[in-house]
Motif scaffolding. Structure first.
Motif, PDB file in Angstrom:
ATOM      1  N   GLU A 175      34.311  34.368  41.772  1.00 57.81           N
ATOM      2  CA  GLU A 175      33.112  35.593  41.852  1.00 57.81           C
ATOM      3  C   GLU A 175      32.090  35.168  43.313  1.00 57.81           C
ATOM      4  O   GLU A 175      31.548  34.800  43.074  1.00 57.81           O
ATOM      5  N   VAL A 184      40.152  33.635  40.766  1.00 62.59           N
ATOM      6  CA  VAL A 184      39.580  34.204  41.823  1.00 62.59           C
ATOM      7  C   VAL A 184      38.487  33.964  41.541  1.00 62.59           C
ATOM      8  O   VAL A 184      37.841  33.421  40.875  1.00 62.59           O
ATOM      9  N   SER A 191      40.445  34.976  46.394  1.00 65.39           N
ATOM     10  CA  SER A 191      40.851  35.720  45.362  1.00 65.39           C
ATOM     11  C   SER A 191      42.557  34.311  45.998  1.00 65.39           C
ATOM     12  O   SER A 191      42.633  34.421  47.330  1.00 65.39           O
ATOM     13  N   ASN A 220      36.310  43.408  38.719  1.00 69.66           N
ATOM     14  CA  ASN A 220      35.032  43.360  39.574  1.00 69.66           C
ATOM     15  C   ASN A 220      35.636  44.684  40.978  1.00 69.66           C
ATOM     16  O   ASN A 220      36.860  43.811  40.952  1.00 69.66           O
ATOM     17  N   GLN A 260      38.056  28.265  33.409  1.00 69.21           N
ATOM     18  CA  GLN A 260      36.427  28.465  34.120  1.00 69.21           C
ATOM     19  C   GLN A 260      35.368  27.538  34.778  1.00 69.21           C
ATOM     20  O   GLN A 260      34.917  26.700  33.776  1.00 69.21           O
ATOM     21  N   SER A 291      39.066  38.745  37.901  1.00 70.18           N
ATOM     22  CA  SER A 291      37.364  39.321  37.742  1.00 70.18           C
ATOM     23  C   SER A 291      36.642  40.362  36.426  1.00 70.18           C
ATOM     24  O   SER A 291      35.791  40.781  36.999  1.00 70.18           O
ATOM     25  N   ILE A 337      34.678  40.690  44.932  1.00 71.91           N
ATOM     26  CA  ILE A 337      34.609  39.438  43.901  1.00 71.91           C
ATOM     27  C   ILE A 337      34.670  38.672  45.518  1.00 71.91           C
ATOM     28  O   ILE A 337      34.734  39.161  47.284  1.00 71.91           O
ATOM     29  N   ASP A 361      28.035  45.841  43.069  1.00 73.31           N
ATOM     30  CA  ASP A 361      27.998  44.656  42.687  1.00 73.31           C
ATOM     31  C   ASP A 361      27.337  43.767  41.714  1.00 73.31           C
ATOM     32  O   ASP A 361      26.597  44.255  41.518  1.00 73.31           O
TER      33      ASP A 361
END
Length: 611
Positions: free
Chosen positions: A355, A353, A390, A384, A267, A381, A387, A102
């Motif tokens: 998060e 995406v 998405s 990652n 973002q 991501s 998540i 995580d």
């Protein structure tokens, strides 16, 4: 009669191989039945929805971290003897994560240009920090878009325990550790200090931490999350935009609508907590996928590094990056989101995406190879493993703002032509006129459709006034395909009205001047003598019309050439392609804190949407 034939001759005897064949057939049938009855269905690939619960923990505290300023930073730029510093902060607590992969809670400040004594005064509010305290690691970097960012030093802020009586930290100075800093930057600082006694070699970061109260956690006691502020940023790349063929709308001289090549990444930090049920792992639909996310195999390490680099280039911070923030979700925040996605202009579709901490990243997607390559969920991501959600989304404008998008008789743009907005008028500045259509169309993480109602509720909370419609990429595949096809058709239709504009609208060639004089004489003969002001206005209008018609011819020629060359490439034709004239780099310049497109080599659309 001895010579007469027997009308009923005896049957020949069975050969011994016949019995063996019968047994073999029976045995084969038995094997086939056993294999069929014991055959198990192939299990789905690992990944997708992970229902691991959040570990239990007592409620924590809501903290406000304030990063005030730094002093005596090293000089990373030898030309300006200064730096472009920003802070990248990570918060560590004793809370047990659901999985060790995580991601940590992180925060980035805006960049301060050309300063070794930057002032940020940025707040970061985090909820449910446990009573066992925290460890805050602040890294100071020098932003360098052309190269990797140089680290200027680290600062660690520790609190061993928290309680309602904790006095907090009030604008305390912490010495910046130089051990992990850039040797070159400190060498420049040392040389400058030799010639100026007022310069210090050791920098200081000033930080405050305040307890805002006990956190009401509900079923989220085992994790911390970002409350605010809801920071947003827009990242532009003209070079990537030219490669991908994506353009950004703007406005040129005399009100002309313009577009220029730019790839835009966005973002937004949404206010948490993200619903704990929104928790998805990458899907191992190919053998190499696990190695790509975990970077364990050689191939996986190469792909992992390439995707990290791609993410850093798409979400690159430079002088054209636009920052902003809101204390909490509001109507203004919704309008800013609509501005980032250009409202309902051009039928755009976005890949996104979400998060685990509520950071929402998205870029425009499309069938074109360049755009599709840059809009992968793995890239958004930053590779990652886990998540929240998405998929893809798009915006539609509603004819009637006080009705839901699904109601019968409600028209949307696209596909209907609705007055009072694009492409013939400015978009209305009321979120009630818009609907966000969001789905779970992601092969990388394959989000569960049963969680779409939770996603809808979370989005409505963070984008007040905006109507939200969710689509299941499986159950609603036909409807979703129809809507996205209408989006693409709108994009194709509105993309036909673009023309390239020259940098100086006042300059015309000699042949253009002759055409202008001839049309002005025709105008005078038809309408008689007019006042000087009206005549000059008409002359400017004709001059602009001639220029746009000429440039439109050039663009048409470019389109014909590109189609011809593409056709030749498809047929396997070899030979040297005809080199076209460059159209410029489509850079942005910054004036008064606002991004302004340069007038040279931009793309424009006249008011009628004609070439």
């Amino acid at each position: 009669m001895e010579n007469e034939k027997d009308p009923h001759p005896s049957q020949p005897k069975d050969h011994r191989s016949d019995a063996f064949a019968t047994k073999f057939v029976d045995k084969t049938a038995s094997w086939q039945h056993k294999a069929t009855s014991n055959k198990k269905e192939k299990p789905p690939p690992a990944g997708g929805l992970d229902e691991t619960p959040v570990p239990d923990a007592p409620p924590g505290y809501t903290l406000k971290f304030t990063f005030h300023r730094a002093t005596s930073l090293p000089m990373a730029d030898i030309n300006s003897l200064s730096s472009d510093p920003y802070l990248y902060v990570q918060l560590n607590t004793t809370l047990t994560p659901r999985h060790k992969q995580d991601p940590y809670l992180r925060f980035r400040t805006p960049t301060i240009r050309r300063s070794t004594d930057p002032v940020w005064n940025c707040d970061w509010i985090v909820a449910n920090v446990p009573a066992t305290g925290f460890k805050l690691k602040a890294r100071i970097y020098d932003e360098d878009p052309a190269d990797h960012d140089d680290r200027l030093g680290n600062v660690h802020v520790h609190a061993d325990s928290l309680s309602e009586n904790w006095t907090g930290i009030r604008e305390q100075g912490y010495k910046i550790k130089k051990r992990m800093g850039s040797k070159r930057a400190y060498a420049i600082r040392g040389c400058a200090a030799m010639f100026s006694r007022g310069l210090e070699m050791s920098g200081t970061l000033f930080v405050s931490v305040e307890i805002l109260g006990k956190t009401e956690v509900g079923n989220n006691g085992g994790r911390a999350w970002t409350v605010g502020p809801c920071a947003w940023s827009r990242h532009l790349s003209p070079m990537i935009g030219r490669l991908a063929g994506t353009k950004e709308p703007g406005q040129g001289k005399e009100g002309t609508k313009t577009e220029q090549y730019n790839f835009q990444a966005n973002q937004i930090q949404l206010a948490g907590p993200v619903p704990s049920q929104l928790y998805h792992r990458y899907v191992e639909f190919k053998p190499f996928i696990a190695g790509m996310f975990t970077a364990k195999s050689l191939r996986g390490r190469i792909l992992n590094r390439a995707l990290h680099h791609q993410h850093s280039r798409i979400y690159n911070y430079d002088r054209t990056t636009v920052y902003g923030s809101f204390p909490s979700p509001s109507k203004d925040m919704t309008l800013q989101f609509l501005n980032l996605v250009h409202h309902d202009v051009g039928g755009r579709i976005f890949t996104y995406v979400l998060e685990l901490d509520g950071m929402w990243r998205f870029t425009e997607t499309g069938k074109e190879f360049g755009i599709d390559l840059l809009s992968k969920h793995t890239m958004h991501s930053d590779v990652n493993i886990y998540i929240a959600f998405s998929g893809e989304f798009f915006i539609r404008r509603l004819k009637t703002p006080n009705r839901e998008p699904q109601e019968s008789g409600q028209e949307t743009h696209p596909a209907a032509e609705i007055e009072g907005g694009p492409p013939h008028a400015d978009p209305p500045n009321d979120p009630a006129y818009y609907a966000l259509y969001i789905d779970n169309d992601s092969g990388t993480y394959r989000p569960s459709a049963k969680l779409l109602p939770l996603l809808k509720k979370f989005m409505q909370k963070n984008l007040p006034g905006l109507k939200v419609v969710t689509l299941d990429c499986v159950a609603d595949s036909e409807k979703m395909g129809k809507l996205k096809k209408e989006q693409r058709e709108r994009k194709k239709a509105e993309g036909k009205g673009t023309v390239f504009m020259q940098d100086d609208s006042s300059s015309l060639s000699s042949s253009d001047e002759e055409e202008l004089e001839e049309r002005m004489r025709e105008f005078d003969d038809a309408d008689g003598e007019e006042g000087g002001k009206d005549k000059e206005k008409k002359k400017r209008s004709l001059k602009r019309e001639i220029k746009e018609s000429k440039v439109g011819t050039w663009v048409h020629g470019d389109h014909v050439r590109e189609e011809r060359e593409t056709k030749e490439d498809m047929q396997g034709a070899h030979g040297e392609a005809k080199e076209g004239e460059g159209q410029g780099n489509g850079e942005l310049k910054q004036e008064g804190g606002e991004l302004m497109p340069k007038q040279d080599n931009t793309v424009g659309i006249n008011e009628k949407g004609e070439k």
